[in-house]
Design a protein around this motif. Structure first.
Motif, PDB file in Angstrom:
ATOM      1  N   UNK A  28       0.823  -1.204   0.000  1.00 55.63           N
ATOM      2  CA  UNK A  28       0.000   0.000   0.000  1.00 55.63           C
ATOM      3  C   UNK A  28       0.863   1.262   0.000  1.00 55.63           C
ATOM      4  N   UNK A  29       0.411   2.243  -0.740  1.00 49.37           N
ATOM      5  CA  UNK A  29       1.012   3.570  -0.726  1.00 49.37           C
ATOM      6  C   UNK A  29       0.284   4.392   0.338  1.00 49.37           C
ATOM      7  N   UNK A  30       1.000   5.203   1.127  1.00 51.52           N
ATOM      8  CA  UNK A  30       0.329   6.003   2.163  1.00 51.52           C
ATOM      9  C   UNK A  30      -0.818   6.826   1.579  1.00 51.52           C
ATOM     10  N   UNK A  31      -1.963   6.763   2.248  1.00 50.91           N
ATOM     11  CA  UNK A  31      -3.148   7.450   1.755  1.00 50.91           C
ATOM     12  C   UNK A  31      -2.971   8.966   1.750  1.00 50.91           C
ATOM     13  N   UNK A  32      -2.083   9.460   2.592  1.00 48.38           N
ATOM     14  CA  UNK A  32      -1.844  10.905   2.660  1.00 48.38           C
ATOM     15  C   UNK A  32      -1.073  11.438   1.449  1.00 48.38           C
ATOM     16  N   UNK A  33      -0.593  10.548   0.595  1.00 44.85           N
ATOM     17  CA  UNK A  33       0.187  10.964  -0.556  1.00 44.85           C
ATOM     18  C   UNK A  33      -0.675  11.404  -1.740  1.00 44.85           C
TER      19      UNK A  33
END
Length: 261
Positions: free
Chosen positions: A212-217
């Motif tokens: 997963x890629x950080x959702x904040x990105x």
């Protein structure tokens, strides 16, 4: 007298034939235009809905942006399930929907690396940045950011990681996130950014590793659905069914977060 009776019978048969034709036409299932990240989840939900109600849905998967354009041009869809709520709001503003719809899920993106790839499944994309510098990365897949919400979020994540300018010439663009997932897992690329809901499917997860890629990105993938003008009662029934605990449990299992979470 016989001639009159014969004419009456012919008229009756014509009426019955017309009624039967109308009935068959009326039984045609409503068409759901759904973002392609929903493929595995929605197929399971629709199958359960059919078992419980006897009503069948016709599911068509593709890019939310393309569906938006098709609906504006009069495409015969009844329910639109977009991966980006902005498309729903824009259709509502143009008077093409029954209302402004309902948020049905939040999506996530991540890095998919196929078996044998020189890349690592690193959600913070540090290895991807290094691979651009040392030449390991030749091709990388994302959905087309021009009309696919998951592609737009992938672009935002790559920009956040500071690699967009370097990786853009190496991109292989999928028409939608489902096609991007095919490119990312087939060996045609060294990897790609795809939807969590696709990565969790056994057919996809067996082909590589996912992080997963950080959702904040990136902007949150707020996914909204709406009934279009003229949608039949069966479409409304499916729209309502998607808010039931059984349907939401299926969606969660496929990697989606529900609106109240």
């Amino acid at each position: 007298m016989r001639a009159v009776c014969l004419i009456q019978r012919i008229v009756l048969l014509c009426v019955l034939a017309f009624s039967l034709t109308a009935s068959v036409r009326g039984a045609e299932p409503p068409t759901v235009a759904a973002a392609s990240d929903l493929k595995f989840a929605l197929e399971e939900v629709a199958a359960r809905f059919e078992r419980e109600t006897g009503q069948r849905m016709r599911l068509v998967f593709g890019s939310s942006g393309n569906f938006f354009s098709q609906i504006r041009q009069g495409a015969p869809f009844h329910l639109f399930m977009s991966a980006d709520e902005d498309f729903v709001f824009r259709l509502a503003d143009q008077g093409l929907t029954q209302d402004r719809g309902r948020l049905y899920a939040y999506g996530r993106i991540g890095l998919m690396v196929p078996r044998g790839s020189p890349l690592k499944a690193d959600g913070e994309l540090r290895d991807l940045a290094q691979a651009l510098r040392d030449g390991r990365l030749k091709k990388f897949a994302i959905a087309n950011p021009e009309h696919a919400p998951y592609g737009a979020r992938a672009k935002e994540a790559l920009q956040h990681a500071g690699v967009w300018a370097d990786i853009e010439p190496r991109l292989v663009l999928g028409e939608n996130i489902s096609q991007a997932a095919q490119f990312a897992t087939s060996g045609a690329t060294q990897g790609g950014i795809i939807a969590l809901s696709l990565a969790k499917a056994p057919q996809v997860s067996a082909l590589g590793e996912f992080a997963l890629i950080p959702e904040s990105w990136h902007r949150r993938l707020a996914q909204r659905m709406v009934l279009l003008r003229g949608a039949p009662p069966a479409a409304r029934a499916f729209y309502d069914y998607l808010a039931t605990p059984s349907a939401q449990d299926i969606m969660r299992r496929h990697g989606f977060a529900m609106p109240d979470e």
